[in-house]
Design a protein around this motif. Structure first.
Motif, PDB file in Angstrom:
ATOM      1  N   ALA A  29       0.824  -1.198   0.000  1.00 51.96           N
ATOM      2  CA  ALA A  29       0.000   0.000   0.000  1.00 51.96           C
ATOM      3  C   ALA A  29       0.864   1.257   0.000  1.00 51.96           C
ATOM      4  CB  ALA A  29      -0.924   0.006   1.202  1.00 51.96           C
ATOM      5  N   GLU A  30       1.997   1.175   0.694  1.00 53.85           N
ATOM      6  CA  GLU A  30       2.861   2.345   0.810  1.00 53.85           C
ATOM      7  C   GLU A  30       4.280   1.885   1.077  1.00 53.85           C
ATOM      8  OE1 GLU A  30       1.440   5.219   3.617  1.00 53.85           O
ATOM      9  OE2 GLU A  30       3.410   6.126   3.864  1.00 53.85           O
ATOM     10  N   ARG A  99      10.108   1.106   6.017  1.00 57.35           N
ATOM     11  CA  ARG A  99       8.714   1.396   6.354  1.00 57.35           C
ATOM     12  C   ARG A  99       7.823   0.993   5.197  1.00 57.35           C
ATOM     13  NH1 ARG A  99       7.036   5.017  10.109  1.00 57.35           N
ATOM     14  NH2 ARG A  99       5.588   5.960   8.624  1.00 57.35           N
ATOM     15  N   LEU A 101       4.102  -0.521   4.184  1.00 55.56           N
ATOM     16  CA  LEU A 101       2.731  -0.754   4.640  1.00 55.56           C
ATOM     17  C   LEU A 101       2.055  -1.683   3.648  1.00 55.56           C
ATOM     18  CD1 LEU A 101       0.622   0.047   6.789  1.00 55.56           C
ATOM     19  CD2 LEU A 101      -0.139   1.841   5.210  1.00 55.56           C
ATOM     20  N   THR A 103      -1.093  -3.791   1.999  1.00 54.28           N
ATOM     21  CA  THR A 103      -2.508  -3.567   1.738  1.00 54.28           C
ATOM     22  C   THR A 103      -3.356  -4.229   2.823  1.00 54.28           C
ATOM     23  OG1 THR A 103      -2.090  -3.518  -0.637  1.00 54.28           O
ATOM     24  CG2 THR A 103      -4.356  -3.845   0.057  1.00 54.28           C
ATOM     25  N   GLY A 104      -4.276  -3.478   3.416  1.00 60.46           N
ATOM     26  CA  GLY A 104      -5.149  -4.023   4.446  1.00 60.46           C
ATOM     27  C   GLY A 104      -4.543  -4.049   5.827  1.00 60.46           C
ATOM     28  N   SER A 105      -3.342  -3.531   5.969  1.00 61.05           N
ATOM     29  CA  SER A 105      -2.676  -3.520   7.273  1.00 61.05           C
ATOM     30  C   SER A 105      -2.502  -2.099   7.761  1.00 61.05           C
ATOM     31  CB  SER A 105      -1.308  -4.201   7.154  1.00 61.05           C
ATOM     32  OG  SER A 105      -0.580  -4.075   8.357  1.00 61.05           O
ATOM     33  N   ASN A 106      -2.334  -1.938   9.075  1.00 60.40           N
ATOM     34  CA  ASN A 106      -2.033  -0.616   9.640  1.00 60.40           C
ATOM     35  C   ASN A 106      -0.683  -0.638  10.355  1.00 60.40           C
ATOM     36  OD1 ASN A 106      -2.616  -2.105  11.867  1.00 60.40           O
ATOM     37  ND2 ASN A 106      -4.285  -0.832  12.615  1.00 60.40           N
ATOM     38  N   ARG A 107       0.119  -1.632  10.032  1.00 60.60           N
ATOM     39  CA  ARG A 107       1.420  -1.788  10.695  1.00 60.60           C
ATOM     40  C   ARG A 107       2.543  -1.743   9.653  1.00 60.60           C
ATOM     41  NH1 ARG A 107       4.277  -6.527  12.508  1.00 60.60           N
ATOM     42  NH2 ARG A 107       2.677  -7.774  11.508  1.00 60.60           N
ATOM     43  N   PHE A 108       3.534  -0.899   9.930  1.00 57.20           N
ATOM     44  CA  PHE A 108       4.669  -0.791   9.032  1.00 57.20           C
ATOM     45  C   PHE A 108       5.670  -1.912   9.316  1.00 57.20           C
ATOM     46  CE2 PHE A 108       4.095   3.051   6.620  1.00 57.20           C
ATOM     47  CZ  PHE A 108       3.224   3.808   7.378  1.00 57.20           C
TER      48      PHE A 108
END
Length: 122
Positions: A29-30, A99, A101, A103-108
């Motif tokens: 995602a990032e 770092r 991220l 997809t679908g996660s909020n943890r780096f």
């Protein structure tokens, strides 16, 4: 779920050039910073070149003016152009993304590549 795939290492004579590539693959995602590290035999891993949050670039003093890091954001790929190579540049070069991220996660997560060997010798 995410991999850093490096390529471009090999054997080169002193004064020669190589270009390393590192592509991040997976459900990303990032991925906002990437960089290169190296580890020579018997030595600790050291930073070679990296992007920082904010878009700045850091280089190790030993490679300034010879190495250039660049990035293709659309392809999640980072490159390391190495010119005027010296025998002391011989090492395994690792791609790093500190770092990531998914997809679908909020943890780096921090991810390392498997390494590619660069040998500088006549």
């Amino acid at each position: 779920q995410v991999q850093l795939v490096e390529s471009g290492g090999g054997l080169v004579q002193p004064g020669g050039s190589l270009r390393l590539s590192c592509a991040a693959t997976g459900s990303i995602a990032e991925i906002n910073v990437m960089g290169w590290y190296r580890q020579a035999p018997g030595k600790e891993r050291e930073m070679v070149a990296r992007f920082t949050i904010g878009g700045f670039i850091n280089y190790a003093d030993s490679v300034k003016g010879r190495f250039t890091i660049s990035r293709d954001h659309a392809r999640n790929t980072v490159y390391l152009q190495m010119n005027s190579l010296k025998p002391e540049d011989t090492a395994v070069y690792y791609c790093n993304a500190p770092r990531v991220l998914l997809t679908g996660s909020n943890r780096f997560l921090e991810v390392w590549g498997q390494g590619t060997l660069v040998s500088v010798s006549s």
